[in-house]
Design a protein around this motif. Structure first.
Motif, short mmCIF file in Angstrom:
data_model
loop_
_atom_site.label_atom_id
_atom_site.label_comp_id
_atom_site.label_asym_id
_atom_site.label_seq_id
_atom_site.Cartn_x
_atom_site.Cartn_y
_atom_site.Cartn_z
N TYR A 146 0.83 -1.22 0.00
CA TYR A 146 0.00 0.00 0.00
C TYR A 146 0.86 1.27 0.00
O TYR A 146 0.77 2.07 -0.94
N ALA A 150 1.93 3.44 -3.58
CA ALA A 150 1.43 4.82 -3.59
C ALA A 150 2.58 5.81 -3.68
O ALA A 150 2.54 6.77 -4.46
N SER A 154 3.35 8.28 -6.79
CA SER A 154 3.14 9.69 -6.47
C SER A 154 4.45 10.47 -6.61
O SER A 154 4.45 11.63 -7.04
N LEU A 166 -2.90 7.07 -9.61
CA LEU A 166 -3.17 6.41 -8.34
C LEU A 166 -4.49 5.63 -8.40
O LEU A 166 -4.60 4.53 -7.83
N PHE A 440 -7.20 6.01 -0.42
CA PHE A 440 -5.88 5.59 -0.89
C PHE A 440 -5.14 6.74 -1.59
O PHE A 440 -3.94 6.91 -1.44
N ILE A 441 -5.88 7.54 -2.35
CA ILE A 441 -5.28 8.61 -3.16
C ILE A 441 -4.82 9.78 -2.31
O ILE A 441 -3.68 10.27 -2.45
N ALA A 444 -1.47 9.87 -0.41
CA ALA A 444 -0.33 9.84 -1.33
C ALA A 444 -0.05 11.21 -1.92
O ALA A 444 1.02 11.43 -2.49
N HIS A 456 1.27 7.56 4.67
CA HIS A 456 0.35 6.69 3.93
C HIS A 456 0.22 5.34 4.60
O HIS A 456 -0.89 4.79 4.72
#
Length: 534
Positions: A146, A150, A154, A166, A440-441, A444, A456
């Motif tokens: 994860y 990311a 990023s 992402l 999740f986005i 990041a 993150h």
């Protein structure tokens, strides 16, 4: 306009001539490296929802999505990978910030061979204990993916398409889920003659082992690519600024040396001298010594402490972690226990073992295709237009609406399976066209490179705490207060998630590194920053 600003301007001008969701060839190569791991991760995490009924039948001879008589242990089995994820997310996120993405990326992929090698001679209790323990180990590797995927994307992404990239990575969670269902259907179909016609139900042991083990193929395919991925320029710059800040505090001058052995900027004492003394880099190091490595870790840890000691940054971390915690309670509570809900709603009534397992897998697959997968792509195509914050807020609200709809009409939906499928498909749609993707986005994007991996990873770990709670509590709660009441609890959690989202800044087009450098200049922490090389 300095070189850094000019470079950004030229990239942005180039992007204006393209669709925001259309990545370049180089971006696609990066996405395939990062997203393949997410595909593997999602397959492993979601396949267990389909495999538990098989294990339950193999061990206890019962057709149910709940492990007979020991609902809590069934929950522990489902939660086991998420338990490992918590440790993997924080650990690999921190190590990625300290040691570099290159040094860590790829090491977090853990094979599933020990899970599929569970001995057949074990008692049911020991059998479930064995699989649970090794799924925790597998979860550590899954968790590490994860923050690392990311951060790797990023760090390299252009601002105007960062959200799309992402989103693409995270969409592989949907394809992993879909693949788990398709593989299960195919494998069950291959064993139909033996199980359905000749009643050789012992073959279910081979079925679940094949379903679990086949994911090793893409896992091994992506490992080499990850190990060869070079360090990003943004991370090298963050590492250099960290060394400059430390040197200025010590009254010294920093001059970087490039280590040809690993491509890292050396920040050892060979590159530090007293103020006013000419600095001549020593011969290239063959790796950082123990003292230099310890100093690097200390500086990185101090970075975390200094950055999050400010309330505005800590508030953002609380919001990203809290939103992820809340959405994962509902998301994993539904997805890891979808077979239980399908049983409760009456979609799977067959008493014949093969037909039961086939119908259960088919029902899960229909919901995935109808709502789960399209949600990811709606996010991908709209995230650069709607923005992250309001996409997440709207997703939480729509989740609450459909959870309330299913919970409030639960008894009537038992008699109308088609209505349940439609409502559940829309629920899955707004999970992924909303908070499941944006949680999740946002972490990041909102945090600078120097703390991105840790922040993150911490946010994701809080999400997995929510997933563990849902995994352990759903079966018990559904048995005691009913599935409908559990869904009402999820409704309230979604409303709370929408409220917490309001604490977050919009990250569309936000350059966290640029903001961070300006803040550090304003505080007088660093003065002689080198120009960015993009």
């Amino acid at each position: 306009m300095d070189a850094y600003a000019l470079s950004q301007y030229e990239q942005e001008e180039l992007d204006k001539r393209k669709l925001k969701w259309a990545p370049t060839l180089e971006e696609m190569k990066l996405l395939l490296i990062a997203s393949t791991g997410f595909f593997v991760d999602a397959y492993d995490l979601f396949a267990i929802n389909l495999i538990v009924p098989m294990l339950n039948y193999q061990m206890y001879g019962k057709l149910s999505g709940t492990v007979t008589g020991i609902a809590l242990k069934g929950g522990v089995l489902k939660a086991s990978a998420n338990l490992g994820c918590i440790l993997g997310q924080v650990t690999f996120g921190y190590l990625g910030d300290v040691m570099g993405r290159k040094a860590v990326y790829g090491k977090e992929i853990v094979a599933t061979v020990l899970v599929i090698a569970a001995p057949k001679y074990l008692t049911p209790e020991n059998f479930f204990t064995y699989i649970t323990c090794f799924r925790v180990l597998m979860g550590i590797g899954i968790g590490g993916d994860y923050p690392m995927s990311a951060a790797v994307v990023s760090d390299r992404a252009n601002l105007s398409r960062r959200g799309v990239m992402l989103s693409f990575i995270f969409s592989m969670q949907g394809w992993g889920n879909l693949a788990a269902g398709i593989v299960s259907i195919i494998v069950l179909s291959c064993f139909k003659t033996a199980m359905h016609e000749h009643h050789q139900y012992g073959q279910v042991d081979a079925v679940w082992r094949i379903i679990t083990g086949i994911v090793l193929v893409p896992c091994l395919g992506t490992l080499v690519q990850r190990l060869l991925l070079p360090e990003s320029k943004k991370f090298k710059r963050a590492e250099e600024i960290r060394a400059i800040e430390w040197a200025e505090k010590e009254g010294k001058v920093y001059k970087p040396t490039e280590n040809p052995a690993n491509g890292k900027l050396s920040t050892s004492s060979a590159s530090l001298a007293e103020q006013g003394t000419p600095v001549t880099p020593a011969e290239p190091e063959q790796g950082m010594g123990a003292t230099a490595a310890l100093a690097e870790k200390k500086r990185a840890w101090n970075d975390f402490i200094d950055y999050f000691s400010e309330w505005k940054h800590l508030k953002t971390l609380i919001a990203t972690a809290g939103c992820w915690f809340l959405v994962d309670i509902t998301f994993y509570g539904i997805n890891l226990n979808q077979s239980i809900v399908i049983d409760a709603i009456g979609l799977n009534k067959s008493k014949e073992p093969w037909q039961y397992l086939f119908d259960n897998t088919r029902s899960n697959l229909i919901i995935t295709v109808a709502g789960f997968l399209p949600g990811y792509y709606l996010t991908m195509f709209t995230v650069e237009y709607i923005g992250r914050k309001w996409l997440q807020f709207g997703g939480f609200i729509m989740e609450a609406f459909f959870l309330g709809l299913v919970a409030g009409d639960f008894d009537r939906l038992k008699t109308k399976p088609a209505g349940f499928i439609v409502a559940f498909a829309f629920l899955q749609l707004f999970f992924n066209f909303g908070a499941n993707a944006t949680t999740f986005i946002i972490p990041a994007e909102v945090f600078p490179t120097r703390v991105r991996g840790f922040a993150h990873g911490f946010s994701a770990a809080c999400g997995k705490v929510g997933a563990v709670i849902a995994s352990l509590a759903f079966s018990e709660a559904a048995a005691k207060i009913g599935t409908a009441n559990v869904l009402w609890i999820f409704f309230a959690i979604s409303i709370a998630g929408a409220a917490l989202t309001l604490l977050l800044p919009e990250t569309k087009g936000r350059d966290a590194d640029e903001i961070d450098e300006e803040e550090r200049r304003a505080k007088g922490l660093v003065h002689n920053l080198p120009p960015a090389d993009n």
